[in-house]
Design an enzyme around this catalytic site. Structure first.
Site, PDB file in Angstrom:
ATOM      1  CB  SER A  75      58.516 -11.056  48.083  1.00 48.70           C
ATOM      2  OG  SER A  75      59.907 -10.510  48.822  1.00 48.70           O
TER       3      SER A  75
ATOM      4  CE1 TYR B 176      57.825  -6.556  45.443  1.00 45.47           C
ATOM      5  CE2 TYR B 176      58.840  -7.553  47.418  1.00 45.47           C
ATOM      6  CZ  TYR B 176      58.429  -7.293  46.511  1.00 45.47           C
ATOM      7  OH  TYR B 176      58.616  -8.595  45.896  1.00 45.47           O
TER       8      TYR B 176
HETATM    9  P1  NAD Z   1      58.373  -9.431  35.718  1.00 39.99           P
HETATM   10  O1  NAD Z   1      58.558  -8.031  36.814  1.00 39.99           O
HETATM   11  O2  NAD Z   1      59.407 -10.172  35.585  1.00 39.99           O
HETATM   12  O3  NAD Z   1      56.617  -9.616  36.030  1.00 39.99           O
HETATM   13  C1  NAD Z   1      56.140  -8.964  36.278  1.00 39.99           C
HETATM   14  C2  NAD Z   1      54.553  -9.693  35.540  1.00 39.99           C
HETATM   15  O4  NAD Z   1      53.738  -9.029  35.915  1.00 39.99           O
HETATM   16  C3  NAD Z   1      55.113  -9.504  33.980  1.00 39.99           C
HETATM   17  O5  NAD Z   1      54.160 -10.031  33.003  1.00 39.99           O
HETATM   18  C4  NAD Z   1      53.873  -7.866  34.249  1.00 39.99           C
HETATM   19  O6  NAD Z   1      53.530  -7.915  32.256  1.00 39.99           O
HETATM   20  C5  NAD Z   1      53.278  -8.023  35.038  1.00 39.99           C
HETATM   21  N1  NAD Z   1      51.704  -7.645  34.956  1.00 39.99           N
HETATM   22  C6  NAD Z   1      52.822  -5.789  35.957  1.00 39.99           C
HETATM   23  N2  NAD Z   1      51.458  -5.592  36.005  1.00 39.99           N
HETATM   24  C7  NAD Z   1      50.627  -5.798  35.454  1.00 39.99           C
HETATM   25  C8  NAD Z   1      48.921  -5.794  36.007  1.00 39.99           C
HETATM   26  N3  NAD Z   1      48.880  -3.979  36.757  1.00 39.99           N
HETATM   27  N4  NAD Z   1      48.559  -5.806  35.667  1.00 39.99           N
HETATM   28  C9  NAD Z   1      48.332  -7.441  34.979  1.00 39.99           C
HETATM   29  N5  NAD Z   1      50.128  -7.937  34.696  1.00 39.99           N
HETATM   30  C10 NAD Z   1      50.921  -7.223  35.812  1.00 39.99           C
HETATM   31  O7  NAD Z   1      58.992  -9.671  38.162  1.00 39.99           O
HETATM   32  P2  NAD Z   1      58.940 -11.135  38.402  1.00 39.99           P
HETATM   33  O8  NAD Z   1      60.100 -10.467  38.962  1.00 39.99           O
HETATM   34  O9  NAD Z   1      59.020 -12.308  37.676  1.00 39.99           O
HETATM   35  O10 NAD Z   1      58.357 -10.951  39.840  1.00 39.99           O
HETATM   36  C11 NAD Z   1      57.117 -11.700  39.706  1.00 39.99           C
HETATM   37  C12 NAD Z   1      56.465 -11.486  41.241  1.00 39.99           C
HETATM   38  O11 NAD Z   1      57.507 -12.484  42.555  1.00 39.99           O
HETATM   39  C13 NAD Z   1      55.826 -10.418  41.698  1.00 39.99           C
HETATM   40  O12 NAD Z   1      54.751 -10.715  42.769  1.00 39.99           O
HETATM   41  C14 NAD Z   1      57.558 -10.074  42.675  1.00 39.99           C
HETATM   42  O13 NAD Z   1      56.657  -8.948  43.747  1.00 39.99           O
HETATM   43  C15 NAD Z   1      57.502 -11.789  42.804  1.00 39.99           C
HETATM   44  N6  NAD Z   1      58.458 -12.192  43.576  1.00 39.99           N
HETATM   45  C16 NAD Z   1      59.642 -11.643  42.196  1.00 39.99           C
HETATM   46  C17 NAD Z   1      61.474 -11.316  42.725  1.00 39.99           C
HETATM   47  C18 NAD Z   1      62.388 -11.443  42.669  1.00 39.99           C
HETATM   48  O14 NAD Z   1      63.661 -11.694  43.388  1.00 39.99           O
HETATM   49  N7  NAD Z   1      62.340 -11.044  41.606  1.00 39.99           N
HETATM   50  C19 NAD Z   1      61.433 -11.912  45.002  1.00 39.99           C
HETATM   51  C20 NAD Z   1      60.486 -11.964  45.796  1.00 39.99           C
HETATM   52  C21 NAD Z   1      59.095 -11.801  45.193  1.00 39.99           C
END
Ligand code: NAD
Length: 256
Positions: free
Chosen positions: A138, A151
Site C-alpha cells: 500500500s 495497517y
Molecule cells: P476488499 O475488502 O475488497 O477485499 C479483501 C479480500 O480479502 C476479500 O476477498 C476478503 O474475503 C479477503 N479476506 C479478508 N480476510 C480474509 C481472511 N482472513 N482470509 C482469507 N481472505 C480474507 O479489499 P481490497 O481493497 O481489494 O484490498 C485488497 C488488498 O489491497 C489489501 O491487502 C489492502 O490492504 C490492499 N490495498 C487496498 C487499497 C484500497 O484503496 N482499496 C489501497 C492499498 C492497498
C-alpha cells in the site's frame, strides 16, 4: 503470455484481488481464488477466461489453513508459479483506542499470511527455477496516516519482507516484489467513504472527493484492472530482473 502458469491470489473474492485474478486468467493463467463472501460470483467472473478456476476457503489468519491451501493448489494444478498475497483488512482508531484483537487480526492477515504463503510456496518455485511472488502492500507501506497504526505497521512490514525474500531468491528464477496502491474504490475503502460522509455530513460523492483530496493528487481512484496489469508485467520476462521493489500506483500520493 501466462499460458501454462498457475496462480494463487489470496483475498480474491472482491476488490483488487478479484481484479488481479481475472486479469491473470485473461492472460492465460490457471487461477485459484481465496476469500470469503460471494464465492460463486467471483468464480463466475474468473471462469469467463479460466473455466477451471478454483476456490479455496482458507482463513489466511491461520497458518495451517494457508499451508493446506498452497498444497491444494499444487495438487490441483500440478504446481504453483505465481503467488499474489493480497488479502487484507483495515481498522481505523488511534493507538490508545485500538482494539487488541483488531491489531492481532491485521498483523495476521495483512503481514504474517504473506510470510506463511511464501514459506510454503517458495520451495516448489525454486525447484522449478521460476516463480513470481507479488505482495499487495500500500502507499501505507511507504508513508503513514493517523489512525491506521496496525495497517501502516503491517504494510511497512510487508515491504521489508518483500526485500528480504527478493534478496534470498535473487539467483533462483523467483522474483519477489510489492505493489503499493493508493486509494482504490473497493469495499475496504467504501467503508472509509461511508465513515467520512457520516463524519462530515456530506453525500457519497463529496466524501469520495474529500478522501481523494486529502491524499491522492490525481483526484482519481486507481482501478483493480490497472493494478492487475502491473502484476502481469511483474510476471513477464521483461520483469525478470525486477526484485524487491515497492512499486507505487497511487496517483502521486507518495510523491508529495
Ligand atoms: P476488499 O475488502 O475488497 O477485499 C479483501 C479480500 O480479502 C476479500 O476477498 C476478503 O474475503 C479477503 N479476506 C479478508 N480476510 C480474509 C481472511 N482472513 N482470509 C482469507 N481472505 C480474507 O479489499 P481490497 O481493497 O481489494 O484490498 C485488497 C488488498 O489491497 C489489501 O491487502 C489492502 O490492504 C490492499 N490495498 C487496498 C487499497 C484500497 O484503496 N482499496 C489501497 C492499498 C492497498
Amino acid at each position: 503470455m501466462l499460458t501454462g502458469k498457475t496462480a494463487l491470489v489470496t483475498g480474491s473474492t472482491s476488490g483488487i484481488g478479484l481484479g488481479i485474478a481475472r486479469t491473470l486468467a485473461l492472460h492465460g493463467a490457471r487461477v485459484m481464488l481465496n476469500g470469503f463472501g460471494d464465492v460463486a460470483q467471483a468464480l463466475g467472473v474468473v471462469r469467463e477466461f479460466d473455466p477451471g478456476a478454483a476456490h479455496h476457503g482458507a482463513d489466511v489468519s491461520r497458518p495451517a489453513d494457508i499451508e493446506t491451501m498452497v498444497r491444494a493448489c499444487e495438487e490441483q494444478f500440478g504446481c504453483l508459479d505465481i503467488l499474489v498475497n493480497n488479502a487484507g483488512i483495515q481498522h481505523v482508531a488511534n493507538v490508545e483506542d485500538f482494539p487488541v484483537e483488531r491489531w492481532d487480526a491485521i498483523m495476521a492477515i495483512n503481514l504474517s499470511s504473506a510470510f506463511h504463503a511464501m514459506r510454503c510456496a517458495l520451495p516448489g518455485m525454486k525447484r522449478r527455477g521460476w516463480g513470481r511472488v507479488i505482495n499487495i502492500a500500500s502507499a501505507h507501506g511507504l508513508v503513514a496516516s493517523a489512525g491506521k497504526s496496525a495497517y501502516v505497521a503491517a504494510k511497512h512490514g510487508i515491504v521489508g519482507l518483500t526485500k528480504a525474500a527478493a534478496l534470498e531468491n535473487a539467483t533462483s528464477g523467483v522474483t519477489v516484489n510489492a505493489i503499493c496502491p493508493g486509494w482504490v474504490l473497493t469495499p475496504l475503502v467504501q467503508k472509509q467513504v461511508d465513515a467520512r460522509a457520516a463524519r462530515d455530513g456530506v453525500d457519497d460523492a463529496e466524501a469520495k472527493r474529500r478522501l481523494l483530496a486529502d491524499k491522492q493528487p490525481s483526484l482519481r481512484f486507481t482501478t483493480p484492472e490497472q493494478l492487475a496489469e502491473l502484476a502481469v508485467f511483474l510476471c513477464s520476462p521483461a520483469a525478470d530482473n525486477v526484485m524487491g521493489v515497492a512499486w507505487q500506483m497511487d496517483g502521486g500520493w507518495t510523491a508529495q
